[in-house]
Design a protein around this motif. Structure first.
Motif, mmCIF file in Angstrom:
data_model
loop_
_atom_site.group_PDB
_atom_site.id
_atom_site.type_symbol
_atom_site.label_atom_id
_atom_site.label_comp_id
_atom_site.label_asym_id
_atom_site.label_seq_id
_atom_site.Cartn_x
_atom_site.Cartn_y
_atom_site.Cartn_z
ATOM 1 N N ASP A 51 71.314 106.271 80.895
ATOM 2 C CA ASP A 51 71.147 105.594 82.175
ATOM 3 C C ASP A 51 70.399 106.438 83.206
ATOM 4 O O ASP A 51 69.972 105.920 84.233
ATOM 5 C CB ASP A 51 72.506 105.175 82.732
ATOM 6 C CG ASP A 51 73.472 106.346 82.839
ATOM 7 O OD1 ASP A 51 73.210 107.381 82.215
ATOM 8 O OD2 ASP A 51 74.489 106.200 83.543
ATOM 9 N N THR A 52 70.204 107.723 82.944
ATOM 10 C CA THR A 52 69.541 108.588 83.921
ATOM 11 C C THR A 52 68.212 109.155 83.439
ATOM 12 O O THR A 52 67.430 109.628 84.257
ATOM 13 C CB THR A 52 70.450 109.774 84.291
ATOM 14 O OG1 THR A 52 70.761 110.503 83.102
ATOM 15 C CG2 THR A 52 71.713 109.293 84.955
ATOM 16 N N VAL A 53 67.941 109.128 82.154
ATOM 17 C CA VAL A 53 66.761 109.811 81.626
ATOM 18 C C VAL A 53 65.506 108.957 81.807
ATOM 19 O O VAL A 53 65.562 107.726 81.794
ATOM 20 C CB VAL A 53 66.968 110.167 80.129
ATOM 21 C CG1 VAL A 53 66.878 108.930 79.260
ATOM 22 C CG2 VAL A 53 65.973 111.197 79.655
ATOM 23 N N LYS A 54 64.375 109.640 82.030
ATOM 24 C CA LYS A 54 63.083 108.965 82.041
ATOM 25 C C LYS A 54 62.547 108.956 80.611
ATOM 26 O O LYS A 54 62.871 109.829 79.819
ATOM 27 C CB LYS A 54 62.090 109.705 82.936
ATOM 28 C CG LYS A 54 62.512 109.818 84.381
ATOM 29 C CD LYS A 54 61.417 110.408 85.238
ATOM 30 C CE LYS A 54 60.965 111.767 84.782
ATOM 31 N NZ LYS A 54 59.911 112.346 85.614
ATOM 32 N N THR A 55 61.712 107.990 80.291
ATOM 33 C CA THR A 55 61.187 107.909 78.941
ATOM 34 C C THR A 55 59.910 108.723 78.767
ATOM 35 O O THR A 55 59.394 108.818 77.659
ATOM 36 C CB THR A 55 60.906 106.452 78.554
ATOM 37 O OG1 THR A 55 60.027 105.878 79.522
ATOM 38 C CG2 THR A 55 62.195 105.653 78.495
ATOM 39 N N LEU A 61 60.815 106.650 87.308
ATOM 40 C CA LEU A 61 62.182 106.145 87.245
ATOM 41 C C LEU A 61 62.619 105.928 85.811
ATOM 42 O O LEU A 61 61.795 105.820 84.897
ATOM 43 C CB LEU A 61 62.299 104.811 88.002
ATOM 44 C CG LEU A 61 62.036 104.839 89.500
ATOM 45 C CD1 LEU A 61 61.972 103.426 90.039
ATOM 46 C CD2 LEU A 61 63.102 105.639 90.207
ATOM 47 N N ALA A 62 63.922 105.809 85.626
ATOM 48 C CA ALA A 62 64.485 105.457 84.319
ATOM 49 C C ALA A 62 64.259 103.964 84.081
ATOM 50 O O ALA A 62 64.026 103.202 85.027
ATOM 51 C CB ALA A 62 65.977 105.780 84.302
ATOM 52 N N PRO A 63 64.345 103.485 82.855
ATOM 53 C CA PRO A 63 64.165 102.051 82.590
ATOM 54 C C PRO A 63 65.252 101.213 83.275
ATOM 55 O O PRO A 63 66.394 101.639 83.404
ATOM 56 C CB PRO A 63 64.287 101.951 81.070
ATOM 57 C CG PRO A 63 64.043 103.303 80.565
ATOM 58 C CD PRO A 63 64.482 104.251 81.622
ATOM 59 N N TYR A 64 64.877 100.029 83.706
ATOM 60 C CA TYR A 64 65.820 99.131 84.370
ATOM 61 C C TYR A 64 66.737 98.431 83.381
ATOM 62 O O TYR A 64 67.870 98.121 83.701
ATOM 63 C CB TYR A 64 65.072 98.070 85.181
ATOM 64 C CG TYR A 64 64.417 98.623 86.413
ATOM 65 C CD1 TYR A 64 65.150 99.315 87.368
ATOM 66 C CD2 TYR A 64 63.061 98.453 86.629
ATOM 67 C CE1 TYR A 64 64.553 99.815 88.500
ATOM 68 C CE2 TYR A 64 62.449 98.949 87.757
ATOM 69 C CZ TYR A 64 63.199 99.620 88.693
ATOM 70 O OH TYR A 64 62.608 100.130 89.808
ATOM 71 N N ASP A 65 66.248 98.155 82.193
ATOM 72 C CA ASP A 65 67.021 97.428 81.187
ATOM 73 C C ASP A 65 68.134 98.327 80.643
ATOM 74 O O ASP A 65 67.858 99.417 80.142
ATOM 75 C CB ASP A 65 66.107 96.982 80.051
ATOM 76 C CG ASP A 65 66.783 96.047 79.076
ATOM 77 O OD1 ASP A 65 67.958 95.681 79.308
ATOM 78 O OD2 ASP A 65 66.134 95.667 78.081
ATOM 79 N N PRO A 66 69.397 97.891 80.716
ATOM 80 C CA PRO A 66 70.473 98.745 80.198
ATOM 81 C C PRO A 66 70.450 98.892 78.670
ATOM 82 O O PRO A 66 71.014 99.840 78.135
ATOM 83 C CB PRO A 66 71.750 98.046 80.666
ATOM 84 C CG PRO A 66 71.348 96.656 80.968
ATOM 85 C CD PRO A 66 69.908 96.685 81.354
ATOM 86 N N ASP A 67 69.784 97.985 77.970
ATOM 87 C CA ASP A 67 69.707 98.035 76.506
ATOM 88 C C ASP A 67 68.403 98.642 76.008
ATOM 89 O O ASP A 67 68.005 98.403 74.864
ATOM 90 C CB ASP A 67 69.866 96.625 75.927
ATOM 91 C CG ASP A 67 71.246 96.059 76.172
ATOM 92 O OD1 ASP A 67 72.193 96.861 76.264
ATOM 93 O OD2 ASP A 67 71.373 94.834 76.267
ATOM 94 N N TRP A 68 67.749 99.436 76.831
ATOM 95 C CA TRP A 68 66.440 99.945 76.453
ATOM 96 C C TRP A 68 66.508 100.861 75.233
ATOM 97 O O TRP A 68 65.546 100.931 74.462
ATOM 98 C CB TRP A 68 65.772 100.686 77.620
ATOM 99 C CG TRP A 68 66.373 102.009 77.949
ATOM 100 C CD1 TRP A 68 67.349 102.258 78.849
ATOM 101 C CD2 TRP A 68 66.039 103.274 77.357
ATOM 102 N NE1 TRP A 68 67.650 103.596 78.869
ATOM 103 C CE2 TRP A 68 66.858 104.246 77.966
ATOM 104 C CE3 TRP A 68 65.138 103.674 76.384
ATOM 105 C CZ2 TRP A 68 66.798 105.588 77.626
ATOM 106 C CZ3 TRP A 68 65.079 105.018 76.042
ATOM 107 C CH2 TRP A 68 65.892 105.959 76.662
#
Length: 158
Positions: A51-55, A61-68
């Motif tokens: 929930d905190t890491v950038k891709t 920002l980190a992804p908005y989708d919780p299931d990313w």
């Protein structure tokens, strides 16, 4: 011309009942279906930092989708199925993008290696991927599972 049209439509009628592989279905629908499968089975352990890491380092920002994480795992499994052996460096290049350099030109920035490594480790624990001489590859049972899920995906009739 009539014969060509007749042959085309005859093949179109027989295609949906034929067994499908990952290469026969649209990528987006397959990735969504595989991500739902990973989420529903519960075999995949999602790291605590998702929930905190950038891709990527160039992202803000980190992804908005919780299931990313599940979607990335499904996408990487499909890429391994289609392309063959790939390692963390190849995935970093594939999941990279345009790095914003302010007023200078955009250049390619590579994706996160820790995300790619974590996804590959989880795919290994599920049994979809195994280590190869160079990189990772799909296991026979993983290929069977991916083909089974591809058979469930609805293909739009054109």
């Amino acid at each position: 011309l009539r014969r060509v049209v007749r042959v085309f439509f005859c093949r179109a009628r027989t295609m949906p009942s034929a067994p499908r592989t990952v290469k026969d279905v649209p990528a987006q629908e397959f990735v969504i279906a595989l991500a739902q499968y990973f989420r529903s089975t519960g075999k995949m352990e999602v790291p605590t930092w998702v929930d905190t890491v950038k891709t990527a380092s160039y992202k803000e920002l980190a992804p908005y989708d919780p299931d990313w994480f599940y979607i990335r795992a499904a996408s990487m499994a499909r890429k391994l199925y289609v392309s063959g052996n790939m390692g963390v460096g190849a995935f970093r290049k594939n999941y990279g993008g345009a790095k914003n350099n302010g007023t200078c030109r955009h250049h390619h920035g590579i994706g996160s290696g820790s995300v790619a490594r974590a996804v590959l480790k989880q795919l290994e624990s599920v049994g979809v991927v195994e280590k190869a001489a160079k990189g990772r590859r799909i296991t026979p049972s993983g290929q069977r599972d991916l083909d089974r899920i591809a058979g469930r995906v609805k293909v739009p009739v054109a």
